[in-house]
Design an enzyme around this catalytic site. Sequence first.
Site, PDB file in Angstrom:
ATOM      1  N   HIS A   1      10.981   7.299   6.653  1.00  0.00           N
ATOM      2  CA  HIS A   1      11.426   7.340   5.262  1.00  0.00           C
ATOM      3  C   HIS A   1      12.929   7.598   5.252  1.00  0.00           C
ATOM      4  CE1 HIS A   1       7.464   7.739   2.958  1.00  0.00           C
ATOM      5  NE2 HIS A   1       7.154   7.429   4.208  1.00  0.00           N
TER       6      HIS A   1
ATOM      7  N   HIS B   1       7.500   5.064  11.901  1.00  0.00           N
ATOM      8  CA  HIS B   1       7.342   4.997  10.441  1.00  0.00           C
ATOM      9  C   HIS B   1       8.333   5.975   9.819  1.00  0.00           C
ATOM     10  CE1 HIS B   1       4.709   4.421   6.770  1.00  0.00           C
ATOM     11  NE2 HIS B   1       5.428   5.476   6.418  1.00  0.00           N
TER      12      HIS B   1
ATOM     13  N   ASN C   1      10.151   4.520   1.809  1.00  0.00           N
ATOM     14  CA  ASN C   1      10.177   4.036   3.182  1.00  0.00           C
ATOM     15  C   ASN C   1      11.473   3.268   3.421  1.00  0.00           C
ATOM     16  OD1 ASN C   1       7.213   4.441   4.211  1.00  0.00           O
ATOM     17  ND2 ASN C   1       6.995   3.563   2.167  1.00  0.00           N
TER      18      ASN C   1
ATOM     19  N   CYS D   1       5.443   9.724  -0.286  1.00  0.00           N
ATOM     20  CA  CYS D   1       4.112  10.319  -0.211  1.00  0.00           C
ATOM     21  C   CYS D   1       3.867  11.217  -1.420  1.00  0.00           C
ATOM     22  CB  CYS D   1       3.976  11.132   1.071  1.00  0.00           C
ATOM     23  SG  CYS D   1       2.386  11.965   1.218  1.00  0.00           S
TER      24      CYS D   1
ATOM     25  N   ARG E   1       0.832  -1.214   0.000  1.00  0.00           N
ATOM     26  CA  ARG E   1       0.000   0.000   0.000  1.00  0.00           C
ATOM     27  C   ARG E   1       0.861   1.256   0.000  1.00  0.00           C
ATOM     28  NH1 ARG E   1      -0.858   4.979   2.169  1.00  0.00           N
ATOM     29  NH2 ARG E   1      -0.363   4.147   4.230  1.00  0.00           N
ATOM     30  N   ASP E   2       1.489   1.558   1.101  1.00  0.00           N
ATOM     31  CA  ASP E   2       2.267   2.794   1.195  1.00  0.00           C
ATOM     32  C   ASP E   2       3.445   2.777   0.241  1.00  0.00           C
ATOM     33  OD1 ASP E   2       2.810   5.326   2.241  1.00  0.00           O
ATOM     34  OD2 ASP E   2       4.192   4.533   3.733  1.00  0.00           O
TER      35      ASP E   2
END
Length: 284
Positions: free
Chosen positions: A208, A206, A248, A239, A15-16
Amino acid sequence: MHFPKQIEIIEVGPRDGLQNEPIFVSTEKKQTLVKLLAKTRVKRIETASFIHPNAVPQMADAKEMVRFSVEQGLSFLALTPNKKALELAIQNHVSQIAVFVGASETFNQKNIRRTIDESLAECTEMFMRAKEEQLFIRGYVSMCFSCPYEGVISYDQVKKVVSHFVQHGVDEISIGDTNGQANPKIVYERFLKLREDFPQIIFVGHFHDTNGLALPNILAAIQAGVERFDASISGLGGCPFSPGATGNVATEKVVSMLHQMGIETGIDERNLAEASAFVKTLFK
């Protein structure tokens, strides 16, 4: 230094990781990726987002991905950015949802075209509905350290969103370095303060890897007592509403580092390498 015996890694690549890729990845390839990730024994995988396809075309096959995840018996998360998305998730038998609100006012408005207060008001209704269905609720807080539009983000800006999430009973909160500009000092201090103010809450890191500091930032968060982290296979991600944000942190790098430190993840590195190799074929 604090070295826990075990860390949970949540795989967010499907997903991300994929959401910002300009070339649409077929549903079949996504499903193959999820199967390979499941073989690694990662406990949870974020597999879909019920965001409108006009906003993020890569997530247009959310229903198919969720149906597949249910059929496979996976423990998975689906992103539900608004009430309509939540209802779609419920209709498709999702058991774990994720919602997101930015700690930066400017970012939140560019990302979902709402003020933070408007987003939190909708979250209140969504949480009530999710609890009626006995869903697991993850709250994402974006831009928790700095923002490409506002610069440095204060602790109080982060605390405002976290407080609302806590008040309405989320199960875990993911604290995002969405543009990858954090450093170990601010990460340690911010998580330490969050855990002091909200000792009953499970926090997730989370990160990056924009500046190559994701791994040091994870170590800093561990020292502050964090024991859950999001990661994305092969470092996929970024993003679409954060200029300059790169991928990420790579799952295989995080797992390798933790295993070398004697920290268990339950993840099979050989199968993880197979999944990483498959990622390289997705865009050919």
